[in-house]
Design a protein around this motif. Structure first.
Motif, mmCIF file in Angstrom:
data_model
loop_
_atom_site.group_PDB
_atom_site.id
_atom_site.type_symbol
_atom_site.label_atom_id
_atom_site.label_comp_id
_atom_site.label_asym_id
_atom_site.label_seq_id
_atom_site.Cartn_x
_atom_site.Cartn_y
_atom_site.Cartn_z
ATOM 1 N N MET A 163 0.830 -1.197 0.000
ATOM 2 C CA MET A 163 0.000 0.000 0.000
ATOM 3 C C MET A 163 0.871 1.257 0.000
ATOM 4 N N MET A 164 1.991 1.194 0.703
ATOM 5 C CA MET A 164 2.935 2.304 0.685
ATOM 6 C C MET A 164 3.506 2.499 -0.715
ATOM 7 N N GLN A 165 3.713 1.390 -1.441
ATOM 8 C CA GLN A 165 4.188 1.504 -2.817
ATOM 9 C C GLN A 165 3.169 2.226 -3.695
ATOM 10 N N ASN A 166 1.900 1.901 -3.524
ATOM 11 C CA ASN A 166 0.869 2.588 -4.300
ATOM 12 C C ASN A 166 0.824 4.077 -3.989
ATOM 13 N N LEU A 167 1.105 4.426 -2.750
ATOM 14 C CA LEU A 167 1.078 5.824 -2.332
ATOM 15 C C LEU A 167 2.390 6.554 -2.612
ATOM 16 N N LEU A 168 3.413 5.792 -3.046
ATOM 17 C CA LEU A 168 4.722 6.363 -3.380
ATOM 18 C C LEU A 168 5.389 7.018 -2.177
ATOM 19 N N ILE A 169 5.222 6.427 -0.989
ATOM 20 C CA ILE A 169 5.761 7.031 0.228
ATOM 21 C C ILE A 169 6.801 6.114 0.859
ATOM 22 N N GLU A 170 7.564 6.663 1.791
ATOM 23 C CA GLU A 170 8.615 5.935 2.486
ATOM 24 C C GLU A 170 8.289 5.844 3.972
ATOM 25 N N GLU A 171 9.140 5.105 4.694
ATOM 26 C CA GLU A 171 8.961 4.963 6.138
ATOM 27 C C GLU A 171 8.973 6.333 6.811
ATOM 28 N N GLY A 172 8.003 6.550 7.693
ATOM 29 C CA GLY A 172 7.950 7.796 8.436
ATOM 30 C C GLY A 172 7.225 8.929 7.738
ATOM 31 N N SER A 173 6.762 8.691 6.497
ATOM 32 C CA SER A 173 6.018 9.742 5.790
ATOM 33 C C SER A 173 4.704 10.034 6.516
ATOM 34 N N VAL A 174 4.210 11.240 6.332
ATOM 35 C CA VAL A 174 2.974 11.652 6.993
ATOM 36 C C VAL A 174 1.781 11.321 6.095
ATOM 37 N N LEU A 175 0.793 10.632 6.679
ATOM 38 C CA LEU A 175 -0.449 10.296 5.984
ATOM 39 C C LEU A 175 -1.626 10.956 6.682
ATOM 40 N N THR A 176 -2.588 11.397 5.884
ATOM 41 C CA THR A 176 -3.857 11.871 6.427
ATOM 42 C C THR A 176 -4.852 10.724 6.375
ATOM 43 N N VAL A 177 -5.365 10.315 7.528
ATOM 44 C CA VAL A 177 -6.287 9.180 7.631
ATOM 45 C C VAL A 177 -7.677 9.727 7.933
ATOM 46 N N THR A 178 -8.624 9.435 7.038
ATOM 47 C CA THR A 178 -9.980 9.959 7.164
ATOM 48 C C THR A 178 -10.985 8.812 7.117
ATOM 49 N N ASN A 179 -11.902 8.787 8.058
ATOM 50 C CA ASN A 179 -12.968 7.781 8.035
ATOM 51 C C ASN A 179 -13.952 8.106 6.913
ATOM 52 N N VAL A 180 -14.288 7.086 6.091
ATOM 53 C CA VAL A 180 -15.180 7.291 4.953
ATOM 54 C C VAL A 180 -16.222 6.181 4.904
ATOM 55 N N SER A 181 -17.256 6.422 4.143
ATOM 56 C CA SER A 181 -18.281 5.425 3.873
ATOM 57 C C SER A 181 -18.263 5.126 2.381
ATOM 58 N N LEU A 182 -18.123 3.845 2.007
ATOM 59 C CA LEU A 182 -18.024 3.448 0.605
ATOM 60 C C LEU A 182 -19.182 2.533 0.229
ATOM 61 N N PRO A 183 -19.641 2.606 -1.008
ATOM 62 C CA PRO A 183 -20.713 1.704 -1.457
ATOM 63 C C PRO A 183 -20.181 0.295 -1.670
ATOM 64 N N LYS A 184 -21.093 -0.659 -1.757
ATOM 65 C CA LYS A 184 -20.709 -2.044 -2.051
ATOM 66 C C LYS A 184 -20.310 -2.164 -3.518
ATOM 67 N N ALA A 185 -19.217 -2.858 -3.778
ATOM 68 C CA ALA A 185 -18.775 -3.062 -5.157
ATOM 69 C C ALA A 185 -19.694 -4.065 -5.852
ATOM 70 N N ASN A 186 -19.997 -3.811 -7.123
ATOM 71 C CA ASN A 186 -20.760 -4.783 -7.909
ATOM 72 C C ASN A 186 -20.015 -5.257 -9.148
ATOM 73 N N PHE A 187 -18.848 -4.628 -9.430
ATOM 74 C CA PHE A 187 -18.034 -5.057 -10.566
ATOM 75 C C PHE A 187 -16.595 -4.628 -10.342
ATOM 76 N N VAL A 188 -15.662 -5.550 -10.604
ATOM 77 C CA VAL A 188 -14.235 -5.251 -10.504
ATOM 78 C C VAL A 188 -13.512 -5.923 -11.670
ATOM 79 N N LYS A 189 -12.586 -5.192 -12.288
ATOM 80 C CA LYS A 189 -11.757 -5.762 -13.354
ATOM 81 C C LYS A 189 -10.293 -5.699 -12.931
ATOM 82 N N PHE A 190 -9.614 -6.840 -13.030
ATOM 83 C CA PHE A 190 -8.206 -6.947 -12.657
ATOM 84 C C PHE A 190 -7.346 -7.194 -13.893
ATOM 85 N N GLN A 191 -6.083 -6.834 -13.771
ATOM 86 C CA GLN A 191 -5.098 -7.176 -14.797
ATOM 87 C C GLN A 191 -3.849 -7.698 -14.114
#
Length: 295
Positions: free
Chosen positions: A117-145
């Motif tokens: 997950m840190m790789q996806n965010l392009l961050i390193e150890e000790g980097s500052v992240l903003t963590v926010t509580n959110v509400s997400l809908p249920k997924a009905n379709f996902v495509k992977f590669q």
């Protein structure tokens, strides 16, 4: 005299039970214990550390993070949806993703996040992240590669992926997830998510589709398949910058290594060519020779 004592004691007892006064910290515009206003939502900044640094290697098999106990104290006073889901955002890199929470046992001022997950965010150890509580809908379709044709060598790739996703709370378009299987790590880019670019996948009926793996070439009769990736149209990764779909081996950590040391463009024979000879992607479905009905 006894009646008089009972009559005077009753109001004293009622004075000790006005619990409504205590609920002001929960009410609209209420105040917390020290006089601080109750926040309308959870949004905090933490220093981020990988699961390996925190000796929590099991976190790498899913998308759940560790938050400090103080985060739970705040969330317990808010009306949040369950399961708790969070948005992780790096203001410095302009990237974001979404996750669940496993425990509230991290050190105060810090959070523990899977390294992929840190790789996806392009961050390193000790980097500052903003963590926010959110509400997400249920997924009905996902495509992977899949990020390498090695994935086609698995006898039942769809079942492997669906089993791995049981450790995930939500998914975000453009992320690259790491799925360990049989001493290998397979990487998958999330190409499409509906009904929106981030969605919850807990207890939901979700249709799963596959794009052709990176480096896959549809075999043609009497010709040797070339190990070059097909054109799949728009390859942009969501609206924010993410890591490349397949980073070179030297840019990935050993905590989540590439599936093959040779890489997708090594030009060598072996797994990729063998998969291309018999296993094909047809209309987003993985078709193996024994499922081809003799065709």
């Amino acid at each position: 005299a006894f009646f008089e004592v009972e009559e005077t004691a009753a109001p004293r007892l009622s004075e000790r039970l006005p619990t409504r006064r205590r609920t002001s910290m929960w009410g609209f515009g209420g105040m917390m214990g020290g006089g601080a206003p109750l926040p309308s939502r959870f949004e905090e900044q933490y220093h981020c550390y990988s699961a390996a640094v925190a000796d929590k290697a099991h976190l790498e098999q899913g998308d759940k993070i560790l938050l400090p106990p103080s985060a739970f104290d705040i969330l317990a006073r808010l009306q949040v949806d369950y399961p708790m889901l969070f948005q992780l955002q790096s203001s410095d890199k302009g990237t974001l993703t979404h996750c669940g929470v496993l425990e509230f046992t991290a050190e105060e001022g810090s959070c523990v996040v899977p390294f992929w997950m840190m790789q996806n965010l392009l961050i390193e150890e000790g980097s500052v992240l903003t963590v926010t509580n959110v509400s997400l809908p249920k997924a009905n379709f996902v495509k992977f590669q899949a990020q390498h044709v090695d994935f086609l060598e698995i006898s039942n790739p769809r079942a492997v992926l669906e089993h791995a996703l049981r450790n995930f709370s939500c998914i975000t378009k453009g992320d690259v997830i790491c799925v360990p299987y049989n001493s290998k790590n397979y990487h998958f880019e999330i190409k499409e998510v509906k009904p929106q670019d981030a969605a919850c996948i807990i207890e939901t009926d979700c249709n799963v589709d596959f794009d052709a793996p990176v480096g896959y070439k549809e075999p043609t009769p009497g010709s040797t398949p070339a190990n070059s990736a097909p054109s799949t149209g728009n390859s942009s990764l969501a609206n924010l910058k993410k890591q490349s779909a397949y980073a070179p081996a030297e840019q990935r950590s050993s905590a989540c290594p590439s599936p093959s040391a040779s890489g997708p463009s090594s030009g060598k024979g072996g797994g990729g060519e063998q998969a291309a000879d018999g296993t094909r992607i047809v209309d987003g479905k993985i078709v193996r020779p024994d499922e081809d009905g003799g065709g």
